[in-house]
Design a protein around this motif. Structure first.
Motif, short mmCIF file in Angstrom:
data_model
loop_
_atom_site.label_atom_id
_atom_site.label_comp_id
_atom_site.label_asym_id
_atom_site.label_seq_id
_atom_site.Cartn_x
_atom_site.Cartn_y
_atom_site.Cartn_z
N LEU A 16 47.11 -9.66 12.25
CA LEU A 16 48.26 -9.35 11.42
C LEU A 16 47.94 -8.27 10.38
O LEU A 16 48.76 -7.40 10.09
CB LEU A 16 48.77 -10.61 10.72
N VAL A 17 46.73 -8.31 9.83
CA VAL A 17 46.30 -7.25 8.91
C VAL A 17 46.25 -5.91 9.64
O VAL A 17 46.68 -4.87 9.11
CB VAL A 17 44.93 -7.59 8.28
N VAL A 18 45.73 -5.93 10.86
CA VAL A 18 45.70 -4.71 11.68
C VAL A 18 47.12 -4.20 11.93
O VAL A 18 47.38 -2.99 11.88
CB VAL A 18 44.98 -4.99 13.01
N ALA A 19 48.06 -5.12 12.18
CA ALA A 19 49.45 -4.72 12.41
C ALA A 19 50.05 -4.04 11.18
O ALA A 19 50.71 -3.00 11.28
CB ALA A 19 50.28 -5.95 12.79
N VAL A 20 49.80 -4.60 10.01
CA VAL A 20 50.32 -4.01 8.77
C VAL A 20 49.72 -2.62 8.55
O VAL A 20 50.43 -1.67 8.18
CB VAL A 20 50.02 -4.93 7.57
N MET A 21 48.42 -2.48 8.79
CA MET A 21 47.78 -1.17 8.66
C MET A 21 48.39 -0.16 9.63
O MET A 21 48.56 1.01 9.31
CB MET A 21 46.28 -1.30 8.90
N SER A 22 48.71 -0.61 10.83
CA SER A 22 49.31 0.28 11.83
C SER A 22 50.69 0.74 11.37
O SER A 22 51.05 1.91 11.52
CB SER A 22 49.41 -0.43 13.19
N TRP A 23 51.47 -0.19 10.82
CA TRP A 23 52.81 0.18 10.34
C TRP A 23 52.73 1.20 9.19
O TRP A 23 53.63 2.03 9.02
CB TRP A 23 53.56 -1.06 9.90
N ARG A 24 51.69 1.13 8.39
CA ARG A 24 51.54 2.04 7.26
C ARG A 24 50.89 3.37 7.63
O ARG A 24 50.81 4.26 6.81
CB ARG A 24 50.71 1.36 6.17
N ASP A 25 50.43 3.49 8.86
CA ASP A 25 49.73 4.70 9.31
C ASP A 25 50.75 5.73 9.79
O ASP A 25 51.20 5.70 10.94
CB ASP A 25 48.76 4.34 10.43
N GLU A 26 51.10 6.67 8.94
CA GLU A 26 52.10 7.67 9.29
C GLU A 26 51.62 8.69 10.30
O GLU A 26 52.42 9.43 10.88
CB GLU A 26 52.58 8.39 8.02
N LYS A 27 50.30 8.75 10.54
CA LYS A 27 49.77 9.69 11.52
C LYS A 27 49.76 9.12 12.93
O LYS A 27 49.41 9.83 13.87
CB LYS A 27 48.35 10.10 11.11
N ASN A 28 50.13 7.87 13.07
CA ASN A 28 50.22 7.27 14.40
C ASN A 28 51.62 7.55 14.96
O ASN A 28 52.62 7.11 14.38
CB ASN A 28 49.99 5.76 14.31
N PRO A 29 51.72 8.28 16.07
CA PRO A 29 53.04 8.62 16.62
C PRO A 29 53.83 7.41 17.11
O PRO A 29 55.05 7.51 17.29
CB PRO A 29 52.70 9.57 17.79
N ARG A 30 53.18 6.28 17.30
CA ARG A 30 53.86 5.05 17.73
C ARG A 30 53.49 3.91 16.79
O ARG A 30 53.20 2.81 17.22
CB ARG A 30 53.42 4.70 19.17
N ARG A 31 53.56 4.19 15.51
CA ARG A 31 53.06 3.18 14.55
C ARG A 31 53.89 1.90 14.57
O ARG A 31 53.35 0.81 14.39
CB ARG A 31 53.01 3.77 13.13
N THR A 33 55.65 0.49 17.16
CA THR A 33 55.37 -0.32 18.34
C THR A 33 53.90 -0.77 18.38
O THR A 33 53.61 -1.88 18.85
CB THR A 33 55.69 0.46 19.63
N THR A 34 53.00 0.07 17.89
CA THR A 34 51.59 -0.35 17.84
C THR A 34 51.44 -1.55 16.93
O THR A 34 50.77 -2.53 17.27
CB THR A 34 50.71 0.82 17.33
N GLY A 35 52.06 -1.48 15.74
CA GLY A 35 52.00 -2.61 14.82
C GLY A 35 52.67 -3.85 15.38
O GLY A 35 52.17 -4.97 15.22
N LEU A 36 53.80 -3.66 16.09
CA LEU A 36 54.49 -4.80 16.68
C LEU A 36 53.63 -5.48 17.75
O LEU A 36 53.60 -6.71 17.84
CB LEU A 36 55.82 -4.34 17.29
N PHE A 37 52.93 -4.68 18.54
CA PHE A 37 52.06 -5.23 19.59
C PHE A 37 51.02 -6.16 18.99
O PHE A 37 50.85 -7.30 19.44
CB PHE A 37 51.39 -4.08 20.34
N GLY A 79 53.34 2.30 24.12
CA GLY A 79 53.65 2.04 22.73
C GLY A 79 52.46 1.81 21.83
O GLY A 79 52.63 1.68 20.61
N VAL A 80 51.26 1.73 22.39
CA VAL A 80 50.04 1.53 21.59
C VAL A 80 49.25 2.83 21.59
O VAL A 80 48.72 3.25 22.61
CB VAL A 80 49.17 0.38 22.15
#
Length: 329
Positions: A16-31, A33-37, A79-80
């Motif tokens: 879940l911490v990894v998911a939150v970090m993914s959602w906050r990562d604006e450089k991830n083009p699929r942030r 869906t990556t966070g949701l996964f 999506g990841v």
């Protein structure tokens, strides 16, 4: 008392911490869906017996199945993706590697060392196991708990050696998870697949097909069929432990043991080894073949498999002849 579901909660929390970090990562083009996964995967670890009692076992199983379907769609549709992980520059990493040298192996070595020490302590100090885990057979929990302590020890050693902040270790965990992607969940899915195959009577079907279409009256043909079948089904399922009961129920016991009077101990030992040959040659064995490629940042994700195929084929041939010579003495 320490319980097994505490380890599940810890794994879920990290995801879940990894998911939150993914959602906050604006450089991830699929942030998103990556966070949701990773969030969906993390939530699965928090669901236990309490949820089954509240929702009902059938409803819970359907809900988990839908979660897995959504995760499969996210992964299948790309999506990841990789993002930004606040890493050091290549020059800084090279300088750090030169400074640390072979000491870089200490965190990794600490994990098995602490695990073994923990298991020995719990098994040999009277009352320690009961005091920590309560009454009952806790052999598996002892091993997992000791491994968790070993991982914590390795983590602390790595932080001390690299002089990095704890948050950066989570960023590195996120980087590895994103690099591995969908393959990270394969072990759980394949274990479930093995149970489904067994419950569906796949062993009986294999036995029928083998006896109908192959000359299993010949010992060598029967042995080769069993060993190759173990390797092939392991390549499909990614796990020799999942393939073993199916192939053994379909070929090993009814043909090799009952019909040809072979030694079941030899059959089981070399049969499992034949399955491991299949593990060397399949991407489905993600822990062995896909994860190392991601950890080493190899440009070819199948590089490990390509290097292992000659060994896997040679070992499988040797296993066939070992079964033929040793099983019917």
């Amino acid at each position: 008392m320490f319980q097994l579901h505490y380890l599940y909660w810890l794994a879920g929390l990290i995801l879940l911490v990894v998911a939150v970090m993914s959602w906050r990562d604006e450089k991830n083009p699929r942030r998103l869906t990556t966070g949701l996964f990773w969030a969906l995967y993390g939530l699965v670890f928090f669901i236990g017996d309490g949820a089954a009692a509240w929702l009902g076992a059938r409803t819970l199983h359907i809900a988990i199945g839908l979660v897995v379907v959504v995760m499969a769609l996210i992964a299948g549709l790309g999506g990841v993706k990789l993002g930004s992980y606040h890493q050091r520059t290549p020059q800084e990493r090279e300088a750090s590697a030169k400074r640390l040298g072979n000491r870089l192996f200490l965190p990794a070595l600490a994990i098995p060392v602490v695990t073994v020490i923990g298991v020995l302590l719990f098994n040999n100090l009277p009352g320690l196991r009961t005091a920590v885990f309560g009454a009952g057979n806790n052999a598996t929990l002892v091993t997992l708990f000791s491994m968790m302590v070993g991982c914590l020890a390795g983590w602390l050693i790595a932080l001390k050696m690299t002089r990095e902040a704890p948050a950066q270790s989570v960023q590195e965990a996120r980087r590895l998870l994103d690099a591995i992607g969908w393959a990270f969940i394969l072990p759980q899915i394949l274990a479930t697949l093995g149970l489904l195959f067994t419950a569906a009577g796949m062993g009986t079907a294999i036995s029928h097909l083998t006896e109908t279409w192959l000359a299993v009256d010949n010992r060598f043909v029967a042995v080769a069929t069993y060993a190759i079948g173990m390797a092939l089904l392991t390549m499909v399922m990614g796990n020799a432990f999942a393939a073993f009961p199916i192939v053994t129920a379909g070929i090993g016991i009814p043909i090799l043991v009952v019909q040809h009077h072979g030694d079941p101990a030899v059959m089981a030992a070399i049969g499992m080894f034949s399955g491991y040959c299949g593990s060397l040659m399949t991407p489905m064995a993600a822990n062995f073949n896909i994860v190392p490629a991601a950890l080493l940042e190899l440009p070819d994700r199948n590089a490990v498999i390509k290097a292992q195929v000659p060994t896997g084929v040679l070992l499988l041939i040797v296993n066939i002849f070992l079964l033929w010579f040793l099983m019917f003495r």
